[in-house]
Design a protein around this motif. Sequence first.
Motif, PDB file in Angstrom:
ATOM      1  N   TRP A  73      11.056   6.419   5.265  1.00 27.56           N
ATOM      2  CA  TRP A  73      11.842   5.190   5.204  1.00 27.56           C
ATOM      3  C   TRP A  73      12.770   5.209   3.996  1.00 27.56           C
ATOM      4  N   MET A  74      12.258   5.631   2.849  1.00 22.26           N
ATOM      5  CA  MET A  74      13.068   5.676   1.632  1.00 22.26           C
ATOM      6  C   MET A  74      14.183   6.715   1.738  1.00 22.26           C
ATOM      7  N   ALA A  75      13.896   7.836   2.365  1.00 19.83           N
ATOM      8  CA  ALA A  75      14.934   8.854   2.562  1.00 19.83           C
ATOM      9  C   ALA A  75      16.048   8.311   3.453  1.00 19.83           C
ATOM     10  N   LEU A  89       3.482  -1.169  -4.230  1.00 18.83           N
ATOM     11  CA  LEU A  89       3.293  -1.613  -2.841  1.00 18.83           C
ATOM     12  C   LEU A  89       1.830  -1.429  -2.497  1.00 18.83           C
ATOM     13  N   THR A  90       1.182  -2.500  -2.088  1.00 17.83           N
ATOM     14  CA  THR A  90      -0.225  -2.425  -1.720  1.00 17.83           C
ATOM     15  C   THR A  90      -0.405  -2.875  -0.277  1.00 17.83           C
ATOM     16  N   PHE A  91      -0.835  -1.957   0.576  1.00 17.80           N
ATOM     17  CA  PHE A  91      -1.078  -2.235   1.989  1.00 17.80           C
ATOM     18  C   PHE A  91      -2.579  -2.396   2.220  1.00 17.80           C
ATOM     19  N   GLU A  92      -2.926  -3.199   3.193  1.00 13.47           N
ATOM     20  CA  GLU A  92      -4.327  -3.318   3.619  1.00 13.47           C
ATOM     21  C   GLU A  92      -4.530  -2.447   4.842  1.00 13.47           C
ATOM     22  N   ALA A 136      11.928  -5.358   2.992  1.00 15.70           N
ATOM     23  CA  ALA A 136      11.409  -4.564   4.101  1.00 15.70           C
ATOM     24  C   ALA A 136       9.905  -4.699   4.295  1.00 15.70           C
ATOM     25  N   PHE A 137       9.144  -4.889   3.200  1.00 15.24           N
ATOM     26  CA  PHE A 137       7.676  -4.787   3.302  1.00 15.24           C
ATOM     27  C   PHE A 137       6.912  -6.029   2.873  1.00 15.24           C
ATOM     28  N   SER A 138       7.578  -7.091   2.456  1.00 15.83           N
ATOM     29  CA  SER A 138       6.856  -8.256   1.944  1.00 15.83           C
ATOM     30  C   SER A 138       5.924  -8.883   2.973  1.00 15.83           C
ATOM     31  N   VAL A 189      16.356  -1.417  -5.876  1.00 15.39           N
ATOM     32  CA  VAL A 189      15.242  -0.817  -5.136  1.00 15.39           C
ATOM     33  C   VAL A 189      14.167  -1.865  -4.876  1.00 15.39           C
ATOM     34  N   TYR A 190      13.857  -2.671  -5.886  1.00 12.61           N
ATOM     35  CA  TYR A 190      12.837  -3.706  -5.733  1.00 12.61           C
ATOM     36  C   TYR A 190      13.214  -4.684  -4.621  1.00 12.61           C
ATOM     37  N   ASP A 191      14.448  -5.163  -4.630  1.00 10.85           N
ATOM     38  CA  ASP A 191      14.876  -6.137  -3.620  1.00 10.85           C
ATOM     39  C   ASP A 191      14.832  -5.546  -2.213  1.00 10.85           C
TER      40      ASP A 191
END
Length: 358
Positions: free
Chosen positions: A114-116, A189-192, A173-175, A166-168
Amino acid sequence: MRRQDRYILNGALIAGGTMILADIFMQWIEHKDKGVDFTWESYNGMRTLKRTLISAAVGGGLGYCYYFSKIREEAGFAFNSDEYLKKILTVEHLKANPAAYRSVIAYRAKIKQWMADIFGNRLVSLPEDTGSFIKRTAIGSNYDLDIILPFKRDSYKTLDVMYYDVYDIVKEAFSDVAEITKQTKAIGLTFENNGNPIHFDVVPGREINNYAKEKDLNLYVNPYWMWGKSSSFKTNVNIQKSMTLNNPRARATIKLLKVYKDRNRLPLPALIIEQCVVDALSEENFGAYTSQTANLLNCMEFISRKLEQRELKDIANSNNNLNAKITEIDRICVANQLRKDIRRINENPRYIKEIFEC
């Protein structure tokens, strides 16, 4: 909590708790014999408190005596400290839980792709793995995945614009599926994942000269306080990645010290552990032994000495003092704890279990 402290505390709690119940019951009997109602007004709480404190002290002493008797009893049993440490490393291996490991790798691949896709035209190279995961010093019970985003020199005018852009983008995208946090140099970034957190540290960096050749980056550093000033930080990705390359004994010792740090809740940064272990096990210092126990104790001694110094230079940035990451009081406390544990292990090799079974 160490076993000795646990035995003392349990002894104190059991004896003290028993005395509370016993004294309340005795006072009720005394009131009954006198034909007086037992009420809160007539209850002598100070007497109960005094007796409880005395009983707790006695119980704590008995707990210590029991601990000491167990130590003497266990001294007669066979014990191999190297085998014990080997078991810890097996339990803490990242692949000890294959399903969880595969899930983490899958998340990492998706995030990097995704970042690439999003930042590709501004990056000098594809997103890169860094940190303990790529250095093979991560422990299964506590680790993050670090990803470097190396931006071209002309991609952003300033480092703070780079960081917040980058933060924004990451937050937008992931909030909805992850917790996004601003950290000192990274974006967290912390995913469950089935009840287990998977944490990424995304570190934006800007090329200094020729990143492909030198691997030098400038990072944005968030201020520690709201009224503080931001700054920049130079790092070399190659030096960090190659720190433990072809050094399996150092990697094993680093993992053990990370477990030791976590289980004893020591404020000891992982970077200090990694750099000190590599230095300690070099030919100029202790060298690497076949005994994992010897390597561990030698590195603990080496770290304690380094913590007592004012400066510990970062090998990736000579202007960075690693000892500044922790307060002087914490450095002294950790150094004393390390030396105390070394001494007790030398007196009784079985004590090595105590420092890990907290």
